[in-house]
Design a protein around this motif. Sequence first.
Motif, short mmCIF file in Angstrom:
data_model
loop_
_atom_site.label_atom_id
_atom_site.label_comp_id
_atom_site.label_asym_id
_atom_site.label_seq_id
_atom_site.Cartn_x
_atom_site.Cartn_y
_atom_site.Cartn_z
N ASN A 275 -21.47 42.34 69.41
CA ASN A 275 -22.50 41.41 69.07
C ASN A 275 -23.38 41.67 67.86
O ASN A 275 -24.39 41.51 67.44
N ILE A 276 -22.81 43.03 67.00
CA ILE A 276 -23.56 43.63 66.07
C ILE A 276 -22.52 43.21 64.92
O ILE A 276 -21.29 43.70 64.78
N ALA A 277 -23.04 42.44 63.85
CA ALA A 277 -21.98 42.07 62.82
C ALA A 277 -21.30 43.18 62.19
O ALA A 277 -19.97 43.00 62.02
N VAL A 278 -22.06 44.23 61.89
CA VAL A 278 -21.35 45.61 61.10
C VAL A 278 -20.27 45.97 62.16
O VAL A 278 -19.00 46.38 61.66
N MET A 279 -20.50 46.07 63.33
CA MET A 279 -19.62 46.74 64.23
C MET A 279 -18.51 45.92 64.47
O MET A 279 -17.24 46.14 64.57
N ALA B 220 -22.38 46.90 79.30
CA ALA B 220 -23.53 46.64 78.24
C ALA B 220 -22.90 47.33 76.94
O ALA B 220 -22.70 46.90 76.02
N VAL B 221 -22.22 48.40 77.31
CA VAL B 221 -21.94 49.38 75.88
C VAL B 221 -20.85 48.61 75.48
O VAL B 221 -20.39 48.82 74.19
N GLN B 222 -19.73 48.15 76.40
CA GLN B 222 -18.74 47.63 75.78
C GLN B 222 -19.13 46.13 75.09
O GLN B 222 -18.23 46.03 74.18
N ASP B 223 -20.10 45.44 75.41
CA ASP B 223 -20.37 44.17 74.81
C ASP B 223 -21.18 44.56 73.58
O ASP B 223 -21.23 43.58 72.81
N THR B 224 -21.88 45.44 73.42
CA THR B 224 -22.95 45.73 72.30
C THR B 224 -22.19 45.71 71.12
O THR B 224 -22.54 44.88 70.15
#
Length: 105
Positions: free
Chosen positions: A94-98, A87-91
């Motif tokens: 999935n966040i535009a800024v990141m 989950a930490v790798q995928d998050t």
Amino acid sequence: MGRGGAGHKDPPHFHLHSLEATDADTITATLKDILLCLNLKMHYCCGQCYDGACYMSGKRTGVAQHISSLKPKALYTHCYGHAVNLAVQDTPKNIAVMKKIINTS
């Protein structure tokens, strides 16, 4: 209490073993050998925790199924540490800024 006196705990068992193959039969046989060497009985096994790889968690032929056939009450649970890591790798992806930060580095 461990053998070293008050407050001393025995170190946890940690073993590395090379495998001739990485199929469920070989992994299960190795686990059973390790338990035997440590004088641990399958009778006391109350749970199993592995990653989601098919050889480990397969419902028909995975290690979890092999162990469950020996000890039906040894319930399989997907490793929460592994799930959190995924989950930490995928998050950030999935966040535009990141996503912008990752793509520009």
